[in-house]
Design a protein around this motif. Structure first.
Motif: not given
Length: 204
Positions: A49, A53-55, A57
């Motif tokens: 990842l 940052q916001t991932n 999924l």
């Protein structure tokens, strides 16, 4: 009673580079207090990842229908540490001076959420309960403060374990309570409870 549940809950995990890189997730259903059924599992490789940052999924459940939608953000860990007693953080005079300046009255409103630090030295336990048939236990100690949780290593076959570890937590709420729990490691089974103490920060 929903096939499309929304939880909208956030969890903070302290991920150290010497730990395994996989986040294991299980989805369960409950009929009542006694009956539970596994609805599926999935894994997330943390190292794959991007950080800071916001991932978003969408993870298909392995061998089961359905998927799990989640947001995962990997960010540098600040303030939290585990170290041996001989390399105790905050013992250095220059570091202590920096910290005292950081939390002086003049700077108290610079960051409202940054209340301070708590440093806990977990030295040892004495006369623990014997959880194994051989009259011994395999104890480890878990420290929880607010949403933070850290733990010592396990000392095997010992009722008087010595851990000699130093845990440093950032304090987000002065009304939090430090909970220290001792468990007996039990292989693949859930650990056995050996005892607990709760310390309100305001009493320190």
């Amino acid at each position: 009673k929903s096939a499309n549940p929304q939880w909208r809950e956030q969890f903070d995990f302290h991920y150290f580079s010497d730990r395994k890189d996989m986040l294991d997730i299980e989805v369960w259903r409950k009929d009542n207090k006694k009956h539970e059924e596994l609805l599926g599992t999935c894994k997330v490789d943390i190292t794959a990842l991007p950080i800071k940052q916001t991932n978003c999924l969408e993870l298909p459940l392995e061998k089961h229908p359905g998927s799990l939608l989640m947001l995962i953000a990997v960010a540098p860990c600040t303030g939290v540490s585990i170290s041996d007693l001989c390399v105790c953080p905050l013992e250095d005079p220059s570091e202590r001076k920096q910290i005292s300046q950081r939390y002086c009255i003049k700077n108290s409103f610079r960051d409202i959420k940054d209340v301070g630090f708590l440093q806990v030295k977990v030295l040892k336990a004495v006369d623990l309960l014997a959880a194994d048939f051989a009259g011994k236990s395999d104890p480890f100690c878990v420290l929880e403060l607010g949403n933070d949780s850290l733990q010592t290593h396990t000392v095997y076959k010992n009722l008087n374990p010595e851990w000699n570890k130093v845990f440093t937590f950032p304090i987000k709420d002065i009304h939090d309570v430090l909970e220290v729990t001792v468990f007996d490691e039990d292989g693949d089974k859930p650990p056995d409870f050996l005892g607990k103490v709760a310390i309100p920060l305001l009493s320190v």
